[in-house]
Design a protein around this motif. Sequence first.
Motif, PDB file in Angstrom:
ATOM      1  N   ILE A 112      -7.478 -15.725 -19.862  1.00  0.00           N
ATOM      2  CA  ILE A 112      -6.490 -16.054 -18.808  1.00  0.00           C
ATOM      3  C   ILE A 112      -5.666 -15.870 -20.238  1.00  0.00           C
ATOM      4  O   ILE A 112      -4.319 -15.327 -19.532  1.00  0.00           O
ATOM      5  N   ASN A 113      -5.439 -15.130 -21.518  1.00  0.00           N
ATOM      6  CA  ASN A 113      -4.583 -14.998 -22.147  1.00  0.00           C
ATOM      7  C   ASN A 113      -4.631 -13.220 -22.693  1.00  0.00           C
ATOM      8  O   ASN A 113      -3.389 -12.898 -23.008  1.00  0.00           O
TER       9      ASN A 113
ATOM     10  N   LYS B 275      -4.789  -9.536 -16.803  1.00  0.00           N
ATOM     11  CA  LYS B 275      -3.960  -9.758 -15.808  1.00  0.00           C
ATOM     12  C   LYS B 275      -3.475  -8.587 -15.264  1.00  0.00           C
ATOM     13  O   LYS B 275      -2.744  -9.255 -14.031  1.00  0.00           O
TER      14      LYS B 275
ATOM     15  N   PHE C 133      -1.108 -18.335 -13.189  1.00  0.00           N
ATOM     16  CA  PHE C 133      -1.230 -16.977 -12.936  1.00  0.00           C
ATOM     17  C   PHE C 133      -1.942 -15.924 -11.937  1.00  0.00           C
ATOM     18  O   PHE C 133      -1.753 -15.843 -10.973  1.00  0.00           O
TER      19      PHE C 133
ATOM     20  N   ASN D 189      -3.809  -9.487 -21.703  1.00  0.00           N
ATOM     21  CA  ASN D 189      -2.564  -9.175 -20.760  1.00  0.00           C
ATOM     22  C   ASN D 189      -3.301  -7.576 -19.932  1.00  0.00           C
ATOM     23  O   ASN D 189      -3.070  -7.974 -18.793  1.00  0.00           O
TER      24      ASN D 189
ATOM     25  N   LYS E 136       9.099 -14.297 -23.136  1.00  0.00           N
ATOM     26  CA  LYS E 136       8.633 -15.415 -22.318  1.00  0.00           C
ATOM     27  C   LYS E 136      10.164 -16.040 -21.899  1.00  0.00           C
ATOM     28  O   LYS E 136      10.051 -16.391 -21.230  1.00  0.00           O
TER      29      LYS E 136
ATOM     30  N   SER F 265     -10.104 -18.657 -22.555  1.00  0.00           N
ATOM     31  CA  SER F 265      -9.136 -18.350 -23.183  1.00  0.00           C
ATOM     32  C   SER F 265      -8.974 -17.160 -23.289  1.00  0.00           C
ATOM     33  O   SER F 265      -8.063 -16.179 -22.745  1.00  0.00           O
TER      34      SER F 265
ATOM     35  N   TYR G  86       0.838 -22.275 -17.460  1.00  0.00           N
ATOM     36  CA  TYR G  86       0.943 -21.458 -16.137  1.00  0.00           C
ATOM     37  C   TYR G  86       0.356 -20.048 -16.851  1.00  0.00           C
ATOM     38  O   TYR G  86      -0.030 -19.362 -15.729  1.00  0.00           O
ATOM     39  N   ARG G  87      -0.949 -20.184 -17.639  1.00  0.00           N
ATOM     40  CA  ARG G  87      -1.288 -19.129 -17.177  1.00  0.00           C
ATOM     41  C   ARG G  87      -2.839 -19.051 -16.172  1.00  0.00           C
ATOM     42  O   ARG G  87      -3.211 -18.278 -16.213  1.00  0.00           O
TER      43      ARG G  87
END
Length: 492
Positions: free
Chosen positions: A262-263, A268, A198, A265, A329, A259, A194-195
Amino acid sequence: MLKFIFAFFIYVFSLLPLLVFSQGHNGNTNEDCNLMLSSLEKKEIKNSTANDYFELAICMYENERFNAAYDFFIKARSLNFTDKEELEKYLILCSIAMDDNENSLDLNPQVQAPDKTLLANNYKHTIQVHLLNLIFIIVAFTGIITALILFKKYKNNKSNIFLGIFVMTISFALLELVLFWQDFFEYSPTVAIYRVLFFLWAPSLYFYVKSKFIDLRVTNTTVILHYIPFIIVLISLVILGNFNVRTHAPENAFLDSISFIINDNWIKTVHLLIYLILIFNIFKYHKTIMQKNSKNWIKTLMVFILILILFLVTRAGFEHIYAFDYISKYFIAVYFILFISILAILLLIQPEVITELITATYTDQPTKDKYKNSGLTTTMSHQLKSQLEDLLEKDKIYLDNTLTLAKLAKNMNVDRYSLSQVINQELNKNFYELINDYRIKEAVSIIESKQEIQVVDLIYESGFNNKVSFYKAFKKRLDMTPKDYMAKTWNS
């Protein structure tokens, strides 16, 4: 109806952060420790530190779970916890407490009773978790079915393809979260899928909004450019693998970089903020020509993205708190459930708001300036108008309840931009008003020619595909409901 749903959408989302924050201010309870432990087990193990295990051990110790606390203090020591003096102090305290517990158990066996209560509470908690997971699964499959309907039934408008991609990917995200939470087998990818998905969400919503306006074109090249981040991450994971056994997996700088991207925050957050600005600019430019329902729907999508941004900022600020990581979550899962449910309801009762193109709302102001750069000549415009009237009057093309501006333009062998211009300039209406005028006229004709007909049959015989749109259009034009008109006509 859409205005009510929009207000409900904002109200519920405004309460969810309060529910999340309220979980973390009651001290270190046993449930907090369980949440921390579960989060620690399911997060990236290689990112776990000595401090992580020390905090968990403290939580266990304060709740008098001394055996577990001792084990986690040992784990922290194996990872070279910096404050060795503090660590050794707690190890000694745990040892003393465990010895005292063993002595008290020998003297009074009934002290084991609280363990039975704990087992009962754990059993209840397990049932609740399984029930929540079941709800998530049901709504996720509802989202997948909704996406398939958008792909198949409403594929004539490109915008629906993008909305379908968005709904499909957030549904997959829900399913993957359930995989993390279930305890039947271990699901532990190096990078959660799901990451990766996104990076499809915001671009898909942006293209959905953009392609709903007939004067904005979305080219394949533009789509590919905006989907490049997703494509890069996906290809990287496919090539390098995503299900390595962490304890034996070699270090890979490239995969670690992917990694991190995409992790993180904050990365994003910036990604979502860019697309929120792009969507807002489209909305600001077109809001004066949009119908009220369409305007509320676009606002809802912008609120959706804004809440996601706030959510990511909050996660970035509290990412070191395991209880928050776990609860947040669930927050995002409930958030997706609300969106999927609202979308499914709207697609059922007012599909035109979701699926149809947004055309200008007619006003008394001249449209000459709007089409001053159009290549459509006066002669061509009159010819298209005549062709359109033939299709409506003779062929009754409006009886097709799947009719869209794009489909009608294809039938006339003309582009939808020119057809929209003809409808606006020559007939002083937008597409929806024109088609609904003919459909209501057909409904009136059916009522006057038949003494008995059910409203549900009248809806489909006149070209509508749902009750809400039919009643709204009928009352707007005749200032009474279909049933009232039937009674007036048949009793006269």
